[in-house]
Scaffold this active site. Structure first.
Site, PDB file in Angstrom:
ATOM      1  N   LYS B  93       0.641  -1.257  -0.007  1.00  0.00           N
ATOM      2  CA  LYS B  93       0.115  -0.057   0.040  1.00  0.00           C
ATOM      3  C   LYS B  93       0.602   1.306   0.036  1.00  0.00           C
ATOM      4  O   LYS B  93       0.438   2.489  -0.703  1.00  0.00           O
ATOM      5  CB  LYS B  93      -1.016  -0.156   1.078  1.00  0.00           C
ATOM      6  CG  LYS B  93      -1.994  -1.109   0.971  1.00  0.00           C
ATOM      7  CD  LYS B  93      -2.985  -0.698   0.041  1.00  0.00           C
ATOM      8  CE  LYS B  93      -4.245  -1.906   0.050  1.00  0.00           C
ATOM      9  NZ  LYS B  93      -4.995  -1.664  -1.200  1.00  0.00           N
ATOM     10  N   GLU B 115      -9.555   5.626   3.018  1.00  0.00           N
ATOM     11  CA  GLU B 115     -10.625   4.790   3.611  1.00  0.00           C
ATOM     12  C   GLU B 115      -9.724   3.453   3.873  1.00  0.00           C
ATOM     13  O   GLU B 115      -8.607   3.460   3.385  1.00  0.00           O
ATOM     14  CB  GLU B 115     -11.737   4.184   2.488  1.00  0.00           C
ATOM     15  CG  GLU B 115     -11.209   3.336   1.554  1.00  0.00           C
ATOM     16  CD  GLU B 115     -10.073   3.838   0.661  1.00  0.00           C
ATOM     17  OE1 GLU B 115      -9.927   5.040   0.538  1.00  0.00           O
ATOM     18  OE2 GLU B 115      -9.371   3.105   0.138  1.00  0.00           O
ATOM     19  N   SER B 383       1.782  -9.624  -0.658  1.00  0.00           N
ATOM     20  CA  SER B 383       1.468  -8.150  -0.801  1.00  0.00           C
ATOM     21  C   SER B 383       1.674  -7.782   0.647  1.00  0.00           C
ATOM     22  O   SER B 383       1.993  -6.388   0.832  1.00  0.00           O
ATOM     23  CB  SER B 383       0.138  -7.883  -1.268  1.00  0.00           C
ATOM     24  OG  SER B 383      -0.980  -8.779  -0.535  1.00  0.00           O
TER      25      SER B 383
END
Lengths: 266, 401
Positions: B93, B115, B383
């Site tokens: 991210k 969010e 990830s």
């Protein structure tokens, strides 16, 4: 002429401003929606905006969010909303009804079916909050084919180029969102509205209704002076929320009468 | 394919998917964002700063690791892991958060909002906000706040305000709704750092571009390690940002199979899942874009279920919808229990604790590896790391921490 055109033409002749109340279909219950619509008209509403509840009402503040949740809990669907309009039309052939909501329930039904049903039951206009002109080709084509007016939003952030784009597509009236925010927000800026309306008038020949943040007779009057119609949503939905099934129709009628008196002073 | 694959088009559409389905108030804001992004995307100074931050702040390039013991145990194809879990803040991210923060800085925005589902995007946004001196507000479903308490504390330590969202299903989609409501109210001062490759144009394109560092690195690393590209690239798909970051650079590598792994929850047949592509959900419109969307027959969004908060979302990015329809990528679902088994396996065989999200991708690789010969290679995007999932996993194992 469409019901919306007739209504605004008559108001113009009388030098009056339109009062456009909003309620969510199925709130507080499915049985009470049609009686509420009739009560709104009796109290002086010129155009009715009927909210189609959606699970994810991104443009709405907490009051209308809760109304949508209540309505969906009671099994309200787009199909059901259309049936309610048919029921309403049995007793009222003249008051324009505009459906207001989000695009996905209509996408799920299909625009062609939806537009045809709208025409059959007596819906006059459709406002789809999350379908701006850029994404409204399908919607526009099918609504037009069945004589339903696409109602578009304009906002404080809308520039001249976009106002012109909306002017080309819009029918019935345009809905100016008075503030940057969600429905029911508390920061209405009358000066800003007074400045923006002339900019809209340069390109828009349709009547201009103003909504978002109008919460009492005083703000309704002040806004009515600046435009052609006043939309009141969250305040009415709040009245519904605070009433019982027994007194909700009377309470909403009383509130809308007060708003009517105020708007008629404009 | 090399000549034909060029998406999105100039209006932000990936075939019939994507677009800009937003309320009027925000349309000028997303249009301005598009203009600014296109202006800076190829700006040498912007690119240099992005590359610098990725190298020195995030710690890129992330390594590719051969999971040899796990592969040996499975007895088939070799599993390689792209180690996004080793990034600063522990997931992919941060790649996107840095990119968007650099853009926000150039656009003069002093306040950022986000969010978050699992909290990884919230942590990444809080991190870059601290790094660049911006005010930060993160919206998080009340349900997810329970599931991901450690990440909530991390965001607060980093100076962010975490706002619990009590509406709807109290998960990621509701956090999105609330962030959009904040944005429409504070549109002039605020930059919305959207966390996945979905939402209104230009987000699906912009997030993809920032995440493509994953696939671009892998394309250089794999030939160094095995002398060729892998036979398949595999990644989990919620909104699908880590997946598109790995997949996109491989789209024109026709010999590389592309597999996206959705959250099967209790199983597709149970209806309690978050796998719109695998379950053949209908096309719909939510959060600014047209995508495959889990919904009922009346077009209302249905509550989804996944063990991993980061995959618990009813939609999926528009480019994945297109890749599915084109047949270029294949999408499958992995159930909660299979993901947990993969989580355990990676802990025990390789000493790596994966995020529950990434465990879905790994689980699919573990499922197909034994059916393949030993000279085949599967590249799995790991990830994120699983530190955030300690409470969830402990609870499932009946352990109180």
């Amino acid at each position: 002429m469409s019901r919306i055109q007739v209504t605004f033409a008559k108001l113009k002749q009388q030098r009056r401003k339109a009062l456009i109340p909003f309620i969510t279909a199925g709130d507080p219950s499915q049985q009470l929606t049609v009686p509420l619509l009739h009560a709104l008209v009796e109290a002086g509403a010129d155009v009715l905006e009927l909210g189609v509840p959606f699970s994810d009402p991104m443009a709405d503040g907490p009051t209308i969010q809760r109304a949508s949740e209540r309505a969906l809990k009671h099994g309200m669907s787009l199909r059901g909303v259309l049936e309610m309009v048919a029921e309403f039309r049995k007793q009222d052939a003249t008051t324009p009804v505009v459906l207001m909501g989000y695009g996905n329930p209509i996408e799920a039904m299909g625009w062609e079916t939806f537009a045809r049903r709208c025409a059959e039951v007596g819906v006059d206009g459709v406002l789809t909050v999350d379908f701006p002109p850029e994404e409204s080709h399908d919607a526009f084509e099918h609504l037009q084919a069945h004589g339903i007016d696409p109602i578009f939003l304009l906002a404080p952030t809308t520039n001249d180029a976009r106002i012109q784009q909306v002017a080309k597509l819009a029918r019935g009236y345009v809905y100016y969102v008075s503030l940057k925010g969600v429905t029911g927000a508390g920061h209405l800026d009358l000066d800003a509205i007074a400045q923006k309306i002339p900019q809209l008038r340069k390109h828009i020949s349709l009547p201009i209704g103003v909504g978002f943040g109008i919460r009492d007779a005083a703000t309704a009057l002040a806004v009515a002076k600046l435009c052609d119609g006043v939309v009141v949503g969250s305040r009415i939905v709040q009245e519904i929320e605070n009433s019982t099934e027994q007194n909700v129709v009377a309470n909403v009628g009383k509130l809308v009468k007060e708003l009517r008196l105020a708007v008629d002073q404009a | 394919m090399a000549l034909t694959y060029n998406y999105p088009d100039s209006t932000g559409h990936f075939g019939i998917f994507g677009g800009t389905y937003m309320a009027e108030t925000l349309i000028p804001a997303v249009a301005e964002l598009s203009r600014q992004y296109l202006r800076y995307r190829d700006d040498p100074e912007f690119k240099a700063e992005f590359a610098y931050e990725l190298k020195h702040y995030v710690g890129r390039p992330s390594p590719v690791y051969h999971a040899r013991r796990l592969s040996d145990d499975l007895g088939g194809a070799q599993i390689y892991l792209k180690r996004e879990d080793l990034n600063h803040t522990g997931a992919h991210k941060i790649n996107n958060a840095i990119g968007q923060a650099l853009l926000a800085k150039r656009m003069g925005k002093k306040r950022v909002i986000a969010e978050t589902g699992a909290g990884m995007h919230g942590v990444a946004t809080a991190t870059v906000a601290a790094r660049f001196g911006m005010e930060c507000v993160v919206y998080m479903g009340a349900e997810d706040i329970q599931r991901q308490a450690a990440n909530v504390f991390r965001m607060k330590l980093l100076g962010a305000t975490v706002v619990p969202v009590e509406s709807g299903s109290k998960t990621l989609k509701d956090a999105c709704n609330e962030a959009i409501r904040d944005w429409v109210t504070n549109v002039e001062s605020t930059f919305y750092i959207f966390g996945t490759a979905a939402g209104p144009h230009p987000y699906p394109m912009m997030v993809r571009d920032f995440q493509c560092v994953i696939g671009n690195e892998a394309k250089l690393q794999m030939p160094e390690m095995i002398g060729r590209q892998p036979d398949a690239v595999i990644a989990c798909v919620g909104g699908g940002s880590n997946a598109i970051g790995l997949f996109y650079p491989y789209i024109e590598e026709k010999n590389v199979q592309i597999i996206g792994v959705e959250a099967g929850g209790h199983g597709i047949a149970s209806g309690k899942h978050a796998a719109p592509l695998t379950a053949n959900a209908k096309v719909g419109v939510l959060h600014g874009n047209k995508v495959y969307l889990i919904q009922d027959e009346n077009g209302q969004i249905i509550e989804t279920h996944s063990i991993s908060a980061g995959l618990d979302y009813p939609g999926v990015g528009p480019e994945h919808c297109l890749l599915k329809d084109m047949g270029r990528a294949q999408y499958v679902a992995i159930n909660d229990d299979e993901a947990l088994a993969a989580f355990d396996a990676l802990c025990r065989f390789e000493g790596i604790i994966p995020a529950l999200e990434s465990s879905h991708a790994l689980a699919h690789a573990m499922k197909i590896a034994p059916t393949m010969s030993k000279d085949k290679v599967l590249l799995v995007n790991l990830s994120g790391r699983g530190d955030k999932d300690m409470n969830t996993v402990a609870k499932l194992k009946g352990i109180t921490l």
